[in-house]
Write an enzyme that holds these catalytic residues in place. Structure first.
Site: not given
Lengths: 581, 163, 434
Positions: A288, A291, A308, A328, A367, A370, A375, A512
């Site tokens: 990242e 990036e 994230c 990102s 999550k 997720e 994908e 988190c």
């Protein structure tokens, strides 16, 4: 808005159960009573939310008032004589509890919140032995159409906390009150399934629910089945925020650092390898960071926003899909780990990818969704097979009858278990930003960063802004936690009113450590303790910069070759799609 | 029966009443009336939510909270019979009996031709005319069996308008 | 000597409601003209002298309310008229709105002037949709004639009136719930503090008064507070629009001076006219469903705020529902409770769950399966609702029940024993079924 007439807070003196206390003038009876040694019982009240005063459990008598007053929202007045414990109050409070219980399933023994339920605690404290009213069963079906959250509206006590959090704090508005009278309930629009609603699975509603109406989808059975299956090689990854909260499930004070015991417990449960999501957190920083630098140098879409937090990703896909180019392309550390576990690790361990079963322990409910995204199959298989919350891990440890107190600490396994201090602070709001700055600083300035602490991005404040000086290059950054605060920044971006280059967004208030999968009873005070623990671990780490993680360097040398290059792109990056309907 | 209103019609109603959050109730009432079947469909509610920039969950809360709304189609004419105590005491049950017998349906039901829905309602301020019913905006008091038959007949013949 | 005193209902049925000419010819808008020349404090004083008590149901002294709001120096302020009139047995605001809307408009305008408010809202219940268009016509006439809108009667004062509609919720008669409804939200009452005078409509200081209260303001301006007070009693100035319904011979709206007795109101030929059928009157229900029940021994109580209060009764909305001996008290209370169950907003435990349980218990009495413990439970629940509910609806929902528990215990005992004195309820089988 209430006119604020030049306020220096006056002090008022009141007596509570005969005890005189002096407090600032807008203190609630509830708060003032604590100074008199009385913790007035509450139910719909939550210390971090605005009072709703609807359950009527916290009623008290105030001399001169005909009716009871609710302690949670009534400010004390000079000279008040307050009584929290008269016969009339006790009788009324008991009647209120009996009424709530008459509308509630009577199956504590089989309930997911058995022993951890706020209603159960009140029923116990107030010696409820029978319910003299007509007990009615609603028999509503469970709503569990999505991978993350289960709604059992039979158990809902209409405290309204979940609505407050979803509507006002998160500004997602997937659930709300509906109907009135006996049909009064908490519902999605037109009773649609959560999966069809704007819900982003952040689980903040679960986090504040006092009873068993809202929980995560329980996936422990699937993990036991994998562990019991001799065909499978089961590995586990642990998020940073879990290790500073897990202890609360075993009676340890909030902020207890349980890393070693957690790893030991996981080994005892039967995981073949115990790895750390922190490893891929370090990896994320490299990808990242690069990036970001690329976008800065080549005129790419700015500000760039971190990716994230899956609750956050769901949110932008549903509410601001036009701003997706800002996000990102990096996957979350959880998903990077899954992809690498079934490719890089499979190679190193000489195992077939389809034999590897990846479990992740997360403070998060989103999550669970997720890992099912279509994908997230870069390895050719579902990269992460099952996600468990901190709470579910605790359940498994209890099921295995492990004595956490005496369990000797253990170390993570190689090669995916080594991490830096920069990685562990991912669990905090501002942590990803700070970790990224530690690396980006050195890449840009080509100088050694002596003081790695970027304290201005730390803390529970909803939006934090700063300008970081990278030896002459100024980078404007912002950090938001809680989706209501994310919305503020996104509206600024939409209006073209902001000049940040890099933004960190976490869906959950505090980051988190305040996730939807953390131990119940989380409050701001407890979040502060968990945060302190994360920074303590960071402070005590030998290596505190992600790019100095030797295991990450090894990964590039042996496998990925170059940052942002082909292999990295295949496994560690992703794409998003608009889901506004 | 659903989807009677086109998107343009709904948007026109919103524009007509004024595109402001405080107009929500009057907008929904107007949509309900325009539907012809005394209800507000989910799709129309979504349009209102988008135009007024209100979450759909808040629009749904309003639709289910206020007794005058229905999210399911009802009869063309909704016959509301008061259930509150003053009418109860003045023998409103007779109004119930007269209508259920005349129409052949029970309270809460709609006739097979979707013309009439019978439902209970709370007091609408016509206690001095008990027994009394309300159909749309019109109040019919001092009901007798003959009057009831006459009322049903005129609605059947469609010669009454709701205003 | 007539017992009826048409102070504010004089125009009803006599003028064309939206006609400013008719209204002015009958003396209308003279109060406004007078008020516009007076300082606001003087107007408030007249309202105080008049001892005008809120006519919606709570009976709060209007003068005090106006004084409190006047002292809050935060603008803009809003004037709101509560025309929700949901209280069963009440239909007097409907009369004023339909037949003399300009009087209500005039009252609201005078109030607007007092508080320098430039916008007034009248929240008309959805069930009165039929009269909303005509009320708008009255507003439009008043604007055209210069009594409302920009630069009223050539002064610098501008005031605009807006009609907002309800959609069927009795709880929107609760002022904070009504404000939420005006704002386009569900009508669930607000957490207090803060109170409406400080944080009201659109978060601004707000005056809320009932239709009838506003209708009295022009009269008070015209004749002065002292004279207005003299029509009533020492504590209750002026007149009250009472609504008679139920088993009474002459149901309807009557304007009477405070101070007549309940016996006058219910039995006098000019007013209630006594029972409608052959049976004698058994009890009555004052002030709407949320008020206390009254019994024959209380018939000689003067109808005014203090005297009624002293007897555990109340004026409330002015509704008087009369029940004869064909009505079973238990059955009646079931109907009352069912109303509150239906209208409860659902937020708080005592009202949402309590009313439900009260109904279940009353049903036991009606089925003949109740016991002494159930009687005690009813008492416990009615106390809880009165003292622990979130808002006025819950607080008042069990008022009728508590007055009957106290004064008609015999009727409950009879049902425990399996008898229904009115012959309405299911009685226990003779074959000794418990």
């Amino acid at each position: 808005m209430m006119q604020n007439f030049a306020k220096v807070k006056k002090k008022v003196t009141v007596t509570i159960d005969g005890v005189q206390v002096t407090v600032p003038e807008d203190t609630t009876i509830l708060e003032a009573a604590k100074k008199a040694g009385v913790i007035i019982p509450t139910l719909c009240h939550h210390p971090d939310l605005k009072p709703r005063a609807t359950c009527r459990v916290c009623i008290v008598e105030v001399k001169g008032q005909r009716r009871f007053q609710t302690a949670c929202n009534t400010p004390v007045g000079e000279g008040n004589e307050i009584f929290t414990n008269t016969k009339a109050v006790r009788e009324a409070r008991k009647t209120v509890l009996e009424l709530i219980l008459a509308d509630h399933p009577q199956d504590c023994l089989k309930c997911v919140r058995n022993q951890k339920c706020e209603l159960q605690k009140l029923a116990y404290d107030y010696q409820i032995r029978e319910i003299p009213f007509t007990v009615s069963a609603k028999n509503l079906p469970l709503e569990d159409s999505n991978p993350a959250i289960v709604r059992d509206m039979n158990k809902c006590i209409k405290c309204g906390r979940c609505v407050e959090v979803c509507q006002e704090v998160q500004q997602v508005a997937a659930i709300n009150t509906a109907h009135r009278s006996e049909e009064f309930c908490i519902s999605t629009a037109f009773e649609e399934k959560l999966a069809d609603s704007p819900c982003v699975y952040c689980g903040q509603c679960v986090a504040v629910c006092p009873v068993g109406a809202l929980t995560e989808k329980n996936d422990t059975a699937r993990v036991w089945a994998a562990l019991d299956n001799p065909e499978l090689h089961v590995v586990v990854q642990t998020a940073p925020a879990v290790r500073v909260a897990l202890g609360e499930e075993f009676g340890m004070p909030p902020g207890s650092i349980t890393t070693g015991k957690m790893v030991a417990a996981l080994k005892r449960l039967g995981f073949a390898k115990v790895f750390d999501t922190n490893f891929t957190a370090d990896l994320t920083i490299l990808e990242e960071g690069q990036e970001l630098l690329q976008r800065l140098q080549e005129g790419g879409t700015l500000p760039m926003i971190t990716s994230c937090s899956p609750g956050w990703i769901n949110y932008i896909e549903k509410f601001y899909p036009e701003l997706l180019p800002h996000v990102s392309t990096c996957k979350s550390p959880q998903q990077m780990f899954g992809a690498l576990a079934k490719t890089y690790y499979a190679q190193k361990a000489n195992l077939a990818a389809e034999k590897i079963f990846v479990v992740s322990i997360m403070p998060c409910t989103a999550k669970k969704y997720e890992c099912t995204r279509p994908e997230m199959r870069s390895s050719g298989y579902q990269d992460v097979d099952v996600v468990l919350t901190t709470r579910e891990l605790a359940q498994m440890i209890k099921e295995a009858s492990l004595d956490v107190d005496t369990l000797p600490e253990a170390e993570y396994d190689a090669p995916l278990g080594l991490s830096t201090g920069a990685a562990v602070i991912f669990g905090a709001s501002g942590g990803v930003m700070e970790a990224a700055l530690r690396t980006v600083y050195e890449v840009v300035t080509k100088q050694d960063l002596k003081d790695v602490d970027f304290k201005m991005v730390r803390g529970l404040e909803g939006i934090k802004e700063a300008t970081v000086d990278l030896a002459g290059t100024k980078v404007k950054i912002a950090v938001a936690n809680g989706l209501g605060n994310a919305k503020v920044l996104l509206e600024k971006i939409k209006a073209g009113e902001c000049d940040y280059q890099f933004i960190e967004i976490m869906a959950c208030p505090g980051g988190c450590i305040g996730g939807g999968g953390q131990p119940f009873g989380t409050t701001v005070a407890i979040k502060k303790k968990r945060l302190e623990a994360l920074y303590e671990i960071d402070q005590g780490s030998e290596v505190r910069k992600s790019h100095e993680n030797p295991a990450v360097t090894q990964l590039y040398d042996e496998f990925l070759k170059k940052i942002l290059d082909h292999e990295a792109h295949e496994l560690l990056h992703t794409y998003y799609s608009a889901r506004k309907d | 029966m659903s989807g009677e209103l086109k998107k343009e019609q709904v948007l026109a109603i919103i524009k007509n009443k004024g595109n402001a959050k405080e107009k929500l109730l009057s907008i929904l009432l107007a949509i309900q009336e325009a539907s012809g079947w005394n209800y507000v469909d989910k799709e129309w509610a979504k349009l209102v939510a988008t135009e007024l920039e209100i979450p759909l969950t808040k629009v749904y809360d309003v639709l289910t909270f206020y007794a005058m709304f229905s999210t399911e189609p009802r009869g063309k004419y909704v016959i509301e019979i008061c259930k509150s105590a003053p009418c109860h005491v003045a023998k409103a049950d007779s109004a119930v009996q007269m209508f259920t017998e005349e129409l052949g349906i029970k309270m809460g039901e709609t006739t097979a031709n979707n013309l009439f829905t019978l439902q209970y309602t709370s007091c609408f301020g016509a206690c001095d005319l008990a027994p009394v019913v309300k159909i749309g905006e019109k109040v019919y008091g001092h009901l007798t069996r003959e009057k009831v038959a006459e009322i049903i007949k005129t609605y059947r013949e469609g010669s009454r308008c709701l205003k | 000597m007539s017992k009826i005193m048409p102070l504010i209902s004089a125009n009803c049925g006599k003028i064309s409601p939206a006609s400013v000419e008719d209204y002015v010819r009958a003396g209308g808008f003279s109060g406004l003209q007078k008020a516009l020349k007076m300082p606001p404090t003087q107007i408030i004083n007249e309202v105080k002298k008049a001892k005008l008590r809120g006519r919606g149901g709570a009976g709060y002294p209007a003068g005090s309310k106006w004084q409190q709001l006047y002292e809050i120096k935060h603008f803009p302020k809003y004037i709101v008229c509560n025309a929700d009139e949901g209280e069963p047995g009440t239909f007097k605001d409907k009369l004023l709105l339909e037949k003399d809307p300009l009087r209500v408009i005039e009252g609201m305008t005078i109030a607007g002037y007092v508080f320098n408010a430039h916008d007034g809202y009248i929240y008309i219940r959805g069930e009165y949709a039929a009269l909303q268009d005509d009320f708008q016509a009255a507003i439009d006439s008043a604007v055209r004639a210069g009594y409302l809108g920009d630069k009223i009667l050539g002064t610098d004062y501008s005031y605009h009136l807006h009609i907002m509609t309800g959609a069927g919720a009795y709880v929107c008669g609760e002022n904070s719930a009504m404000l939420n409804s005006i704002e386009g939200k569900v009508g669930r009452p607000r957490v207090k503090p803060p109170h409406l005078a400080e944080v009201g409509l659109f978060q601004q200081p707000t005056l809320v008064n009932n239709v009838e209260s506003f209708a009295n303001i022009p009269t008070i301006m015209q004749i002065g507070g002292e004279k207005y007070l003299s029509y009533g009693t020492v504590d209750s100035g002026g007149t009250k629009l009472i609504c008679l319904s139920g088993n009474v011979a002459n149901p309807g709206v009557y304007e009477v001076p405070f101070g007549l007795t309940l016996r006058d109101l219910i039995y006098d030929e000019e007013l209630g006219g006594g029972p409608s059928g052959q049976k004698k009157i058994k009890f009555f229900h004052l002030g709407g469903q949320s008020g206390p029940c009254g019994f024959l021994s209380q018939l000689d109580t003067p109808y005014c705020y203090q005297a009624l209060r002293d007897k555990g009764l109340s004026v409330g909305s002015g509704a008087i529902v009369v029940m004869d001996e064909s009505v079973c008290v238990i059955d009646y209370l079931k109907a009352v409770t069912e109303f509150f169950i239906h209208e409860s907003c659902g937020k708080c435990t005592p009202c949402r769950e309590g009313n439900k349980q009260i109904y279940a218990l009353l049903d036991k009495f009606a089925q003949g399966t109740a016991s002494k413990e159930d009687y005690a439970l009813l008492q416990r629940l009615s106390t809880l609702l009165a003292k622990a509910s979130f808002c006025g609806l819950g607080q008042a929902a069990a008022t009728a029940l508590s007055t009957c528990l106290k004064n008609l215990q015999a009727e409950f005992d009879a049902h425990i024993e399996g008898r229904c004195p009115a012959g309405v309820c299911f009685t226990k089988q003779e074959s000794g079924e418990q």
